[in-house]
Design an enzyme around this catalytic site. Sequence first.
Site, PDB file in Angstrom:
ATOM      1  CG  ASN A   1       1.470   0.626   4.382  1.00  0.00           C
ATOM      2  OD1 ASN A   1       1.394  -0.492   3.910  1.00  0.00           O
ATOM      3  ND2 ASN A   1       2.721   1.188   4.127  1.00  0.00           N
ATOM      4  N   GLY A   2      -0.433  -0.925   6.381  1.00  0.00           N
ATOM      5  CA  GLY A   2      -0.292  -1.661   7.316  1.00  0.00           C
ATOM      6  C   GLY A   2      -1.192  -2.747   7.853  1.00  0.00           C
TER       7      GLY A   2
ATOM      8  CB  CYS B   1      -0.893   0.255   1.220  1.00  0.00           C
ATOM      9  SG  CYS B   1      -2.142  -1.066   1.317  1.00  0.00           S
TER      10      CYS B   1
ATOM     11  NE  ARG C   1       4.645   1.704  -0.214  1.00  0.00           N
ATOM     12  CZ  ARG C   1       5.526   1.457   0.565  1.00  0.00           C
ATOM     13  NH1 ARG C   1       6.682   1.397   0.161  1.00  0.00           N
ATOM     14  NH2 ARG C   1       5.382   0.723   1.749  1.00  0.00           N
TER      15      ARG C   1
ATOM     16  CD  GLU D   1      17.325 -12.343  -8.088  1.00  0.00           C
ATOM     17  OE1 GLU D   1      16.767 -12.964  -7.151  1.00  0.00           O
ATOM     18  OE2 GLU D   1      16.817 -11.298  -8.693  1.00  0.00           O
TER      19      GLU D   1
ATOM     20  CD  GLU E   1      10.179 -10.779  -8.893  1.00  0.00           C
ATOM     21  OE1 GLU E   1      11.359 -11.064  -8.897  1.00  0.00           O
ATOM     22  OE2 GLU E   1       9.458 -10.484  -8.136  1.00  0.00           O
TER      23      GLU E   1
ATOM     24  CD1 TRP F   1      -0.305  -6.011  -3.004  1.00  0.00           C
ATOM     25  CD2 TRP F   1      -0.461  -6.644  -1.016  1.00  0.00           C
ATOM     26  NE1 TRP F   1       0.162  -7.452  -3.054  1.00  0.00           N
ATOM     27  CE2 TRP F   1       0.063  -7.742  -1.575  1.00  0.00           C
ATOM     28  CE3 TRP F   1      -0.709  -6.816   0.206  1.00  0.00           C
ATOM     29  CZ2 TRP F   1       0.362  -9.057  -1.196  1.00  0.00           C
ATOM     30  CZ3 TRP F   1      -0.285  -8.162   0.975  1.00  0.00           C
ATOM     31  CH2 TRP F   1       0.022  -9.169   0.174  1.00  0.00           C
TER      32      TRP F   1
ATOM     33  CE  LYS G   1      11.540  -2.346  -5.703  1.00  0.00           C
ATOM     34  NZ  LYS G   1      12.320  -3.293  -6.415  1.00  0.00           N
TER      35      LYS G   1
ATOM     36  CG  HIS H   1      19.701 -37.020  -5.475  1.00  0.00           C
ATOM     37  ND1 HIS H   1      20.174 -38.041  -4.984  1.00  0.00           N
ATOM     38  CD2 HIS H   1      20.710 -36.046  -5.883  1.00  0.00           C
ATOM     39  CE1 HIS H   1      21.351 -38.219  -5.067  1.00  0.00           C
ATOM     40  NE2 HIS H   1      21.979 -36.981  -5.793  1.00  0.00           N
TER      41      HIS H   1
ATOM     42  CE  LYS I   1      13.789 -10.400 -10.189  1.00  0.00           C
ATOM     43  NZ  LYS I   1      14.534 -10.310  -8.996  1.00  0.00           N
TER      44      LYS I   1
HETATM   45  C1  F6R Z   1      11.986 -10.026  -6.250  1.00  0.00           C
HETATM   46  C2  F6R Z   1      11.958  -8.797  -5.087  1.00  0.00           C
HETATM   47  C3  F6R Z   1      11.720  -9.391  -3.744  1.00  0.00           C
HETATM   48  C4  F6R Z   1      12.622  -8.502  -2.477  1.00  0.00           C
HETATM   49  C5  F6R Z   1      11.977  -8.924  -1.112  1.00  0.00           C
HETATM   50  C6  F6R Z   1      12.965  -8.098  -0.169  1.00  0.00           C
HETATM   51  O1  F6R Z   1      12.208  -9.382  -7.420  1.00  0.00           O
HETATM   52  O2  F6R Z   1      12.225  -7.691  -5.146  1.00  0.00           O
HETATM   53  O3  F6R Z   1      11.912 -10.660  -3.496  1.00  0.00           O
HETATM   54  O4  F6R Z   1      13.873  -8.774  -2.767  1.00  0.00           O
HETATM   55  O5  F6R Z   1      10.713  -8.707  -1.001  1.00  0.00           O
HETATM   56  O6  F6R Z   1      12.755  -6.584  -0.468  1.00  0.00           O
HETATM   57  P1  F6R Z   1      13.739  -5.941   0.047  1.00  0.00           P
HETATM   58  O7  F6R Z   1      15.024  -5.856  -0.274  1.00  0.00           O
HETATM   59  O8  F6R Z   1      13.314  -4.372  -0.029  1.00  0.00           O
HETATM   60  O9  F6R Z   1      13.903  -6.159   1.732  1.00  0.00           O
END
Ligand code: F6R
Length: 612
Positions: free
Chosen positions: A100-101, A2, A27, A487, A494, A74, A607, A510, A491
């Site tokens: 937000n929360g 949010c 967000r 990673e 997501e 969100w 984010k 395995h 990517k």
């Molecule tokens: C994936 C991504 C998330 C963040 C995770 C931690 O692309 O961005 O997996 O890495 O939510 O976020 P931060 O680094 O802000 O604590």
Amino acid sequence: MCGIVGYIGNKKAEPILINGLYKLEYRGYDSAGIATIEKDAIKNIKNKGRVSDLEKTDGIENLEGTIGIAHTRWATHGKPSSINSHPHLDNSKHFAVVHNGIIENYADLKAFLEKQNYTFLSDTDTEIIPNLIHYNFVQDKKDDNFKFLRAVKNACYMLKGSYAIEVISDYFKDEMIVVRKDSPLVIGKGINENYISSDIPAILSYTKDFYLLNDNEFAKLTRENIEFFDENLVKLEKAPINISWNPLAAEKDGYEDFMLKEIYEQPRAIRETIWAHLPEISKCQMDELNFSKEYLEGLEKIYLVACGTAMHACLVAKNMLENICEIPAEVDVASEFRYRNPLINSKTLCIFVSQSGETADTIAALKLSKSKGAKTVAISNVSGSSITREADYTIYTHAGPEIAVASTKAYTSQIALLAVLTIYFAEILERNPVQVSNLKEELYCLPEKITDTLKCSNRVKSFAQKVYKEKDIFFLGRGVDYAASLEGSLKLKEISYIHSEAYASGELKHGPIALIEDGVTVVSVITTPSLVGKSISNIQEVITRGAKTFIITNQDLEGHTFDEVISIPKTSSYVSPILSIIPLQLFAYYISKEKGLDVDKPRNLAKSVTVE
Ligand code: F6R
């Protein structure tokens, strides 16, 4: 999760709030809303969907108020719908709130308010807040300049959970009250106008002077003034901080998407992150840390704790810390670490990595480590973020604002900074000087090598166009290449919604090999010279079972046939994911584009994850 934005000044609030919402949309984007104080009442307009839908909603163009609050959601409690959107009003319609929360005791508070004859329209936890404010407002028989603030404070006293809240009331047409606890909120100071936001970039085009609220602090804003208070409403003095980020850094700058722009910003991000601490010739400087040789020699363990992509950066760092500094290092997911009673004492150093600095689990893990006597270091990309205010020490990546939900430049900058930190420790400890000097050399060359790696873009795009309709894509790697594969797979899933898993190549036999069938795509990262032969054998095993192969390598693989090979520059194995991830970021990006998806705002994600 949010985003909230607020404005109090002499200009029409609506365009400023909408502009802020667009910047905060990363967000959360389930719904959006805005409330302003108009001549005779609060006007509240909200809608399911994105900020662009809100902008088209009837009546929004008629908002003339110069005080307003706005929200992009969100969803947590209550499905995305117009009625569940913020702002929420109390029953009397004199108080409007964005939040937000998560309010953990909302069910009890709702029952309490229902007994007082309050009714509720939405399924949200937030709707209790304006009603609690109203309840406390009418209970308070004192009539002074702080009545509005007191009502908000008394309401917050009843809340359990996390919140960043903005409140306006048409009883107080020249005031706004804000408060935060475990959710981010910044205040931007202007001339005869003030701004509120969940993050700095959203309002950076209006001001560069910011106040940061700590947990349980309140602010009372008028056009001319900002007053700060602690949880008992004792007045606090705060100095603004000046933010030097260029507001254009938060714009797309000609790129189609923020993610693509951020992928291409990696040479600069890495250069700035490295040069901030590693001047050529002399020893690594980290003035933010003051660790003695005795302290580092006494360390029994280093914990690296983070979530998601940041945790993947920690996996890369584990090897460096263990091999170069000779200190055992363990990587943990913050949401697990905080609940598993980890063995921590004063001989443990805990490093927490968070781009946003607002991730609830990472902050909680840090607080836990501190309470058990460990020294804590935060690595963040955001100046003044919550984690930096909790940690004993903070070092910053210099990636610049990362707007796309999928992290790219923050990840590579985190690895670079962890490499610099490794060098800093090793130099103090006087351990492995040859490895230290080689790693330094490699770090200086990385920006140029990233620029070279980015030239693979067209080939990656062509391969993405061949496989974008697939249901499953697998990633394989060994050692540090396994970390990069994790990673790359994250990517892809997501932003493309393709099911993807990453496996340590040696684990294939395995179990996972049962998933390999004719035509399935397998991506493999091969950069560790000593493991090339073994990795090739594993690829042969999937080729035999009909897999299409996409290889990212800095090794000479002549004599072997794969469907596509992306060659990247050689570098130290310790930091090779900084290069090998680039084709994988582009791969995810182009698959998502081919599928016509919103690259920057993938479904269900936000984010910064400020709830557990
Ligand atoms: C994936 C991504 C998330 C963040 C995770 C931690 O692309 O961005 O997996 O890495 O939510 O976020 P931060 O680094 O802000 O604590």
